[in-house]
Scaffold this motif. Structure first.
Motif, mmCIF file in Angstrom:
data_model
loop_
_atom_site.group_PDB
_atom_site.id
_atom_site.type_symbol
_atom_site.label_atom_id
_atom_site.label_comp_id
_atom_site.label_asym_id
_atom_site.label_seq_id
_atom_site.Cartn_x
_atom_site.Cartn_y
_atom_site.Cartn_z
ATOM 1 N N MET A 1 0.987 -1.147 -0.421
ATOM 2 C CA MET A 1 -0.011 -0.043 0.261
ATOM 3 C C MET A 1 0.891 1.224 -0.023
ATOM 4 O O MET A 1 1.674 0.495 0.791
ATOM 5 C CB MET A 1 -1.216 -0.205 1.079
ATOM 6 N N SER A 2 0.209 2.161 -0.795
ATOM 7 C CA SER A 2 1.468 2.818 -1.195
ATOM 8 C C SER A 2 1.621 3.899 0.195
ATOM 9 O O SER A 2 -0.065 4.464 0.705
ATOM 10 C CB SER A 2 1.283 4.549 -2.537
ATOM 11 N N GLN A 3 1.870 5.360 0.197
ATOM 12 C CA GLN A 3 1.434 5.724 1.830
ATOM 13 C C GLN A 3 1.283 7.398 1.290
ATOM 14 O O GLN A 3 1.231 8.044 -0.119
ATOM 15 C CB GLN A 3 3.024 6.721 2.020
ATOM 16 N N PRO A 4 0.141 7.735 2.059
ATOM 17 C CA PRO A 4 -0.424 9.220 1.398
ATOM 18 C C PRO A 4 0.520 10.303 1.182
ATOM 19 O O PRO A 4 1.496 10.618 1.248
ATOM 20 C CB PRO A 4 -0.639 9.894 2.760
ATOM 21 N N GLY A 37 -9.772 9.240 -3.668
ATOM 22 C CA GLY A 37 -8.010 9.324 -2.774
ATOM 23 C C GLY A 37 -8.083 10.692 -1.973
ATOM 24 O O GLY A 37 -7.041 11.266 -1.401
ATOM 25 N N CYS A 38 -8.852 12.199 -2.451
ATOM 26 C CA CYS A 38 -8.436 13.301 -2.382
ATOM 27 C C CYS A 38 -8.505 13.272 -0.438
ATOM 28 O O CYS A 38 -9.762 13.409 0.020
ATOM 29 C CB CYS A 38 -9.378 14.445 -2.969
ATOM 30 N N LEU A 39 -7.967 13.671 0.192
ATOM 31 C CA LEU A 39 -8.162 14.300 1.537
ATOM 32 C C LEU A 39 -8.227 15.459 1.962
ATOM 33 O O LEU A 39 -8.344 15.693 3.222
ATOM 34 C CB LEU A 39 -6.138 12.658 2.237
ATOM 35 N N ARG A 58 -3.249 16.988 -0.187
ATOM 36 C CA ARG A 58 -2.896 15.542 0.983
ATOM 37 C C ARG A 58 -3.670 14.184 -0.487
ATOM 38 O O ARG A 58 -5.600 14.426 -0.497
ATOM 39 C CB ARG A 58 -3.604 15.077 1.781
ATOM 40 N N TRP A 59 -3.392 13.593 -0.843
ATOM 41 C CA TRP A 59 -3.449 12.107 -1.740
ATOM 42 C C TRP A 59 -3.601 10.576 -0.850
ATOM 43 O O TRP A 59 -2.333 10.853 -0.152
ATOM 44 C CB TRP A 59 -3.388 12.348 -3.137
ATOM 45 N N SER A 60 -4.667 10.233 -1.231
ATOM 46 C CA SER A 60 -4.161 8.556 -0.230
ATOM 47 C C SER A 60 -3.170 8.368 -1.525
ATOM 48 O O SER A 60 -2.515 7.304 -0.262
ATOM 49 C CB SER A 60 -5.559 8.454 -0.374
ATOM 50 N N SER A 61 -2.958 8.482 -2.073
ATOM 51 C CA SER A 61 -1.751 7.546 -3.258
ATOM 52 C C SER A 61 -1.192 8.222 -4.331
ATOM 53 O O SER A 61 -2.106 8.986 -4.700
ATOM 54 C CB SER A 61 -2.406 5.987 -3.261
#
Length: 100
Positions: A1-4, A37-39, A58-61
């Motif tokens: 799983m990729s980092q934010p 994915g938009c945080l 900030r993006w989830s990936s």
């Protein structure tokens, strides 16, 4: 799983055109915030500098950010921004976690 992914983006408009940047952000922000994915997607005006802005994203990936960059509303917004921006935005990507 990729980092934010965390981005800080510096934007400068042509003199007196800050209001155009604000209007463009107000049109685009709801569309971006609805993207998968938009945080976070928040813009702030720099104190005592009405033509300078900082956009915090900030993006989830990496994948979510890549999809954002080619979304139709961003392609359109980027093309329209050339009319009021002083030059390209400066994008700074931050490490995934704050330093102690």
């Amino acid at each position: 799983m990729s980092q934010p992914i965390r981005l800080v983006i510096h934007i400068t408009t042509l003199p007196g055109r800050g209001k155009d940047q604000i209007a463009a952000f107000e049109r685009t922000a709801p569309l971006v915030r609805a993207e998968e994915g938009c945080l976070q997607y928040d813009m702030h005006q720099v104190c005592d500098a009405p033509d300078r802005f900082v956009l915090i994203e900030r993006w989830s990936s990496e994948e979510a950010l890549a999809a954002h960059d080619v979304s139709p509303h961003m392609v359109e917004a980027d093309a329209a921004a050339t009319a009021f921006r002083a030059g390209p935005a400066t994008v700074v990507q931050l490490v995934s976690e704050p330093l102690a």
